[in-house]
Write an enzyme that holds these catalytic residues in place. Structure first.
Site, PDB file in Angstrom:
ATOM      1  N   ALA A  66      49.646  48.378  59.826  1.00  0.00           N
ATOM      2  CA  ALA A  66      49.124  48.042  58.501  1.00  0.00           C
ATOM      3  C   ALA A  66      48.962  46.532  58.430  1.00  0.00           C
ATOM      4  O   ALA A  66      49.669  45.792  59.110  1.00  0.00           O
ATOM      5  CB  ALA A  66      50.089  48.528  57.417  1.00  0.00           C
ATOM      6  N   THR A  67      48.031  46.084  57.600  1.00  0.00           N
ATOM      7  CA  THR A  67      47.732  44.657  57.625  1.00  0.00           C
ATOM      8  C   THR A  67      48.049  43.933  56.329  1.00  0.00           C
ATOM      9  O   THR A  67      49.213  43.700  56.046  1.00  0.00           O
ATOM     10  CB  THR A  67      46.274  44.431  58.069  1.00  0.00           C
ATOM     11  OG1 THR A  67      45.417  45.333  57.345  1.00  0.00           O
ATOM     12  CG2 THR A  67      46.115  44.717  59.543  1.00  0.00           C
ATOM     13  N   THR A  68      47.081  43.584  55.496  1.00  0.00           N
ATOM     14  CA  THR A  68      47.283  42.535  54.492  1.00  0.00           C
ATOM     15  C   THR A  68      47.731  43.042  53.116  1.00  0.00           C
ATOM     16  O   THR A  68      47.109  43.936  52.540  1.00  0.00           O
ATOM     17  CB  THR A  68      45.994  41.709  54.354  1.00  0.00           C
ATOM     18  OG1 THR A  68      45.589  41.272  55.646  1.00  0.00           O
ATOM     19  CG2 THR A  68      46.218  40.501  53.474  1.00  0.00           C
TER      20      THR A  68
END
Length: 282
Positions: free
Chosen positions: A54-56
């Site tokens: 998962a990122t931002t």
């Protein structure tokens, strides 16, 4: 040693109701450790980018509360593994957490942390303080350190409404725990450097929740513009960022229809100014 089945029912109930500790994870680790994720095993080969990440995530305070928003993309190396993953989760009525890092481990953390807070409230008969919630999450992260060293890193962002101060509060972490309280705003994940730069220019003290939602939508778009692992709003598939608002009325997640209206306003303005709004110099 006698097993639980060999003990009288009354004694079992007494032991389970008088653990001497309000921590759910410590309680389970004492009586049924096999039910908890195995944090101590060492992998022969670090997993790294083989699992979805998962990122931002971004968060910012506003007048009387705090807002958290997250993009929807998960990546495995240079591959988009999922376009609609959710990374912002309700922790209790007045707090939430967002996850960056190994997606599966982060989802597991979010579920376990929610049970942890519910367990404390049932045993103690009151809600844990905001500082207590932040510290309890730090303890859980610290317990995952062995797996983090093997590449299964989870770095959450925690946000809560503090009724004693009538304001929102934000806490970030490293792989060894923390927590670190952040003033005004913060961002985590691969696109955080770009999102944080956007927030530095667009954040305004005392802004309304409506204005702050738009600020976070702008920050996520700026992150997606420069970071390939961060997903922008997917208009054709109608996949929008997850946005959660927490104030004196509690936690509420904005509906897709509400978020899409902010996104449409933002995209319309970007047709004229592709780099987004310009912060005033004075």
């Amino acid at each position: 040693m006698a097993s639980q089945r060999d003990l009288p029912v009354g004694l079992v109930n007494h032991l389970f109701r008088n653990t001497g500790n309000s921590s759910f994870t410590e309680f389970v680790s004492s009586y049924a450790p096999e039910l908890l994720p195995q944090r101590d095993e060492v992998l022969a080969t670090p997993i790294g980018d083989q699992v979805p990440h998962a990122t931002t995530i971004v968060a910012a305070t506003f007048a009387g509360g705090v807002i958290m928003a997250g993009d929807r993309r998960a990546t495995s190396g240079n591959i988009i593994s999922q376009r609609d993953v959710e990374k912002v989760f309700r922790a209790d009525d007045y707090s939430c957490m967002g996850i960056a890092g190994t997606a599966s481990t982060g989802l597991e953390f979010a579920r376990l942390y929610r049970v942890e807070l519910e367990h404390y409230e049932k045993l103690e008969g009151r809600t844990m303080s905001v500082a207590g919630k932040a510290n309890r999450l730090a303890t859980m992260i610290r317990g995952n350190l062995a797996m983090a060293m093997q590449g299964l890193v989870v770095v959450p962002l925690f946000a809560a409404y503090d009724p004693d101060k009538d304001e929102g509060r934000i806490f970030s972490y490293d792989v060894a725990g923390g927590p670190y309280e952040r003033e005004r705003f913060d961002a985590i994940g691969s696109g955080s450097i770009f999102a944080r730069g956007s927030l530095k220019k667009l954040y305004r003290d005392g802004a309304s929740s409506d204005d702050m939602v738009m600020t976070l939508i702008q920050a996520l778009y700026d992150a997606a513009d420069d970071d390939s692992a961060t997903g922008g709003p997917d208009v054709s598939r109608k996949i929008w960022p997850v946005v959660a608002v927490i104030d004196a009325d509690g936690f509420r997640r904005l509906s897709d229809e509400q978020v899409s209206s902010y996104v449409e306003q933002m995209l319309e303005a970007r047709l004229i100014s592709p780099d987004g709004p310009i912060a005033p110099l004075r």
